[in-house]
Design an enzyme around this catalytic site. Structure first.
Site, PDB file in Angstrom:
ATOM      1  N   HIS A  69      35.847  89.416  -8.743  1.00 43.16           N
ATOM      2  CA  HIS A  69      35.976  90.519  -9.701  1.00 43.16           C
ATOM      3  C   HIS A  69      37.126  90.283 -10.675  1.00 43.16           C
ATOM      4  O   HIS A  69      37.054  90.701 -11.832  1.00 43.16           O
ATOM      5  CB  HIS A  69      36.162  91.841  -8.963  1.00 43.16           C
ATOM      6  CG  HIS A  69      34.873  92.400  -8.436  1.00 43.16           C
ATOM      7  ND1 HIS A  69      34.253  93.497  -8.980  1.00 43.16           N
ATOM      8  CD2 HIS A  69      34.066  91.980  -7.425  1.00 43.16           C
ATOM      9  CE1 HIS A  69      33.126  93.745  -8.331  1.00 43.16           C
ATOM     10  NE2 HIS A  69      32.993  92.842  -7.367  1.00 43.16           N
ATOM     11  N   ASP A  70      38.180  89.618 -10.234  1.00 44.97           N
ATOM     12  CA  ASP A  70      39.268  89.297 -11.156  1.00 44.97           C
ATOM     13  C   ASP A  70      38.794  88.302 -12.213  1.00 44.97           C
ATOM     14  O   ASP A  70      39.049  88.483 -13.402  1.00 44.97           O
ATOM     15  CB  ASP A  70      40.462  88.718 -10.394  1.00 44.97           C
ATOM     16  CG  ASP A  70      41.641  88.426 -11.306  1.00 44.97           C
ATOM     17  OD1 ASP A  70      41.978  89.298 -12.135  1.00 44.97           O
ATOM     18  OD2 ASP A  70      42.221  87.325 -11.199  1.00 44.97           O
ATOM     19  N   VAL A  73      36.579  89.386 -15.378  1.00 43.24           N
ATOM     20  CA  VAL A  73      37.173  90.117 -16.500  1.00 43.24           C
ATOM     21  C   VAL A  73      38.370  89.340 -17.037  1.00 43.24           C
ATOM     22  O   VAL A  73      39.356  89.152 -16.347  1.00 43.24           O
ATOM     23  CB  VAL A  73      37.629  91.525 -16.051  1.00 43.24           C
ATOM     24  CG1 VAL A  73      38.228  92.294 -17.221  1.00 43.24           C
ATOM     25  CG2 VAL A  73      36.454  92.290 -15.447  1.00 43.24           C
ATOM     26  N   SER A  79      44.530  90.362 -13.536  1.00 50.92           N
ATOM     27  CA  SER A  79      44.503  91.662 -14.217  1.00 50.92           C
ATOM     28  C   SER A  79      44.024  92.761 -13.282  1.00 50.92           C
ATOM     29  O   SER A  79      44.394  93.932 -13.442  1.00 50.92           O
ATOM     30  CB  SER A  79      43.605  91.598 -15.457  1.00 50.92           C
ATOM     31  OG  SER A  79      42.278  91.212 -15.127  1.00 50.92           O
ATOM     32  N   GLU A  92      41.982  98.276 -13.866  1.00 52.72           N
ATOM     33  CA  GLU A  92      40.575  97.906 -13.710  1.00 52.72           C
ATOM     34  C   GLU A  92      39.963  98.553 -12.468  1.00 52.72           C
ATOM     35  O   GLU A  92      38.736  98.629 -12.340  1.00 52.72           O
ATOM     36  CB  GLU A  92      40.435  96.383 -13.637  1.00 52.72           C
ATOM     37  CG  GLU A  92      40.699  95.705 -14.961  1.00 52.72           C
ATOM     38  CD  GLU A  92      40.754  94.181 -14.861  1.00 52.72           C
ATOM     39  OE1 GLU A  92      40.297  93.625 -13.835  1.00 52.72           O
ATOM     40  OE2 GLU A  92      41.269  93.549 -15.803  1.00 52.72           O
ATOM     41  N   HIS A 166      25.742  86.187  -1.426  1.00 53.53           N
ATOM     42  CA  HIS A 166      25.951  87.240  -0.439  1.00 53.53           C
ATOM     43  C   HIS A 166      26.057  86.563   0.941  1.00 53.53           C
ATOM     44  O   HIS A 166      25.797  87.201   1.897  1.00 53.53           O
ATOM     45  CB  HIS A 166      24.745  88.127  -0.343  1.00 53.53           C
ATOM     46  CG  HIS A 166      24.425  88.890  -1.557  1.00 53.53           C
ATOM     47  ND1 HIS A 166      25.261  89.886  -2.040  1.00 53.53           N
ATOM     48  CD2 HIS A 166      23.396  88.786  -2.402  1.00 53.53           C
ATOM     49  CE1 HIS A 166      24.721  90.389  -3.088  1.00 53.53           C
ATOM     50  NE2 HIS A 166      23.576  89.751  -3.329  1.00 53.53           N
ATOM     51  N   THR A 167      26.618  85.590   0.907  1.00 53.97           N
ATOM     52  CA  THR A 167      26.500  85.005   2.244  1.00 53.97           C
ATOM     53  C   THR A 167      27.557  85.533   3.184  1.00 53.97           C
ATOM     54  O   THR A 167      27.468  85.329   4.368  1.00 53.97           O
ATOM     55  CB  THR A 167      26.640  83.469   2.195  1.00 53.97           C
ATOM     56  OG1 THR A 167      27.992  83.119   2.123  1.00 53.97           O
ATOM     57  CG2 THR A 167      25.882  82.853   1.073  1.00 53.97           C
ATOM     58  N   THR A 218      24.883  86.786   9.947  1.00 56.21           N
ATOM     59  CA  THR A 218      26.205  86.192  10.214  1.00 56.21           C
ATOM     60  C   THR A 218      27.171  86.617   9.110  1.00 56.21           C
ATOM     61  O   THR A 218      27.697  85.769   8.381  1.00 56.21           O
ATOM     62  CB  THR A 218      26.119  84.654  10.284  1.00 56.21           C
ATOM     63  OG1 THR A 218      25.604  84.148   9.037  1.00 56.21           O
ATOM     64  CG2 THR A 218      25.236  84.201  11.423  1.00 56.21           C
ATOM     65  N   ASP A 223      28.169  80.405   5.960  1.00 58.46           N
ATOM     66  CA  ASP A 223      27.125  79.433   6.282  1.00 58.46           C
ATOM     67  C   ASP A 223      25.970  79.619   5.303  1.00 58.46           C
ATOM     68  O   ASP A 223      26.088  80.338   4.320  1.00 58.46           O
ATOM     69  CB  ASP A 223      26.652  79.586   7.734  1.00 58.46           C
ATOM     70  CG  ASP A 223      26.183  81.012   8.054  1.00 58.46           C
ATOM     71  OD1 ASP A 223      25.875  81.765   7.104  1.00 58.46           O
ATOM     72  OD2 ASP A 223      26.132  81.362   9.245  1.00 58.46           O
TER      73      ASP A 223
END
Length: 293
Positions: A69-70, A73, A79, A92, A166-167, A218, A223
């Site tokens: 997320h840093d 932006v 920030s 933010e 999304h692991t 998991t 992984d």
């Protein structure tokens, strides 16, 4: 895109979609940037991180999400750590896209340790990236070598945070309710997995956003299980189903699912590229991570 994507899947897809065209920029990052000014910086960060990672199984995903997320932006410039200054800017963290961002205070704590060791040398932006790197390694992922030398920004932009998307980790019912209760004709989801999600998120409008669902079986281990799951129709978000069917990304998903070493190699490359692109070379090294000097 209405739902959040986990940091890891987005990082790997960044290489697939954008390609390998990025290099180090004018900020002049270097692998030995702190060789003389703070030679023990990585050892100190790793030591302090261990105290958190060993006691909080969710911390690795939190630190990785913080970096993601840093870097979304204004580039990787810390920030996201700035508190609101009502006379000049808002934090933010005001953005709804930064809901449940955690571990900002731990970056500040590590910074205070480094200020004692190497006053005014190590940027908060570099600490965020080092913390994410250690999180990946601690969770069983690859050991990534990253260049350093980022500077901290003197501004933040909650408007840009709102505009950015999304692991390892979890999703919240708020982010998947529309997928469960407003199903699209081309949506592919394993019926048992769909029943499980409806049990976890039983209403179209969640009564609370505190209920969470693991991204895969998991969620605290780095992984390739995420990619194996989405091939079986067990992806948590809509984009999970999309990338397993899109002819541009489906071959990559299959390769990641069958070859974890290849996934680690591509992820490492994506991690370095994301953390080294649009880096602020004209900022400062903050004394405190949540305030400009």
């Amino acid at each position: 895109m209405g739902s959040y994507c986990s940091p890891l899947s987005v990082l790997t897809l960044a290489v697939v979609v954008i390609g390998a065209s990025f290099g180090l920029n004018e900020a002049k990052l270097a692998y030995d940037y702190y060789k003389f000014s703070c030679p023990n910086v990585e050892t100190i960060v790793k030591r302090e991180m261990m105290s958190v990672l060993l006691t909080d199984a969710t911390a690795p995903a939190a630190f990785l999400r913080l970096m993601f997320h840093d870097c979304q932006v204004q580039g990787c410039d810390a920030s996201i750590l700035l508190d609101s200054d009502h006379s000049t800017h808002k934090s933010e963290m005001v953005s709804s896209k930064n809901f449940a961002i955690r571990k900002r205070e731990m970056i500040g704590y590590i910074k205070s340790i480094l200020e004692y060791e190497c006053p005014g040398k190590v940027s908060c932006a570099d600490i965020i990236v080092l913390a994410a790197k250690e999180s990946v390694s601690f969770s069983g992922g690859p050991h990534i070598q990253i260049p350093l030398g980022r500077k901290d920004s003197t501004t933040s932009s909650y408007q840009q945070a709102d505009a950015s998307a999304h692991t390892l980790g979890v999703g919240h019912c708020l982010n998947i309710a529309s997928r469960l209760y407003d199903t699209q004709p081309d949506e592919l989801m394993h019926y048992v997995y769909e029943a499980f999600l409806r049990l976890k998120c039983p209403t179209r409008v969640p009564l609370t956003n505190l209920t969470f669902v693991p991204n895969d079986i998991t969620p605290t281990i780095f992984d390739n299980q995420y990619y194996r799951d989405i091939l079986m129709g067990k992806g948590l978000f809509g984009i999970d189903s999309s990338i397993s069917r899109d002819p541009r990304t489906a071959p990559i998903v299959r390769q990641f699912a069958i070859d974890q070493n290849y996934f680690f190699k591509v992820f490492s490359s994506a991690f370095v590229k994301l953390s080294s692109t649009n880096v602020n070379g004209k900022g400062e090294v903050r004394r405190q991570c949540n305030h400009i000097n």
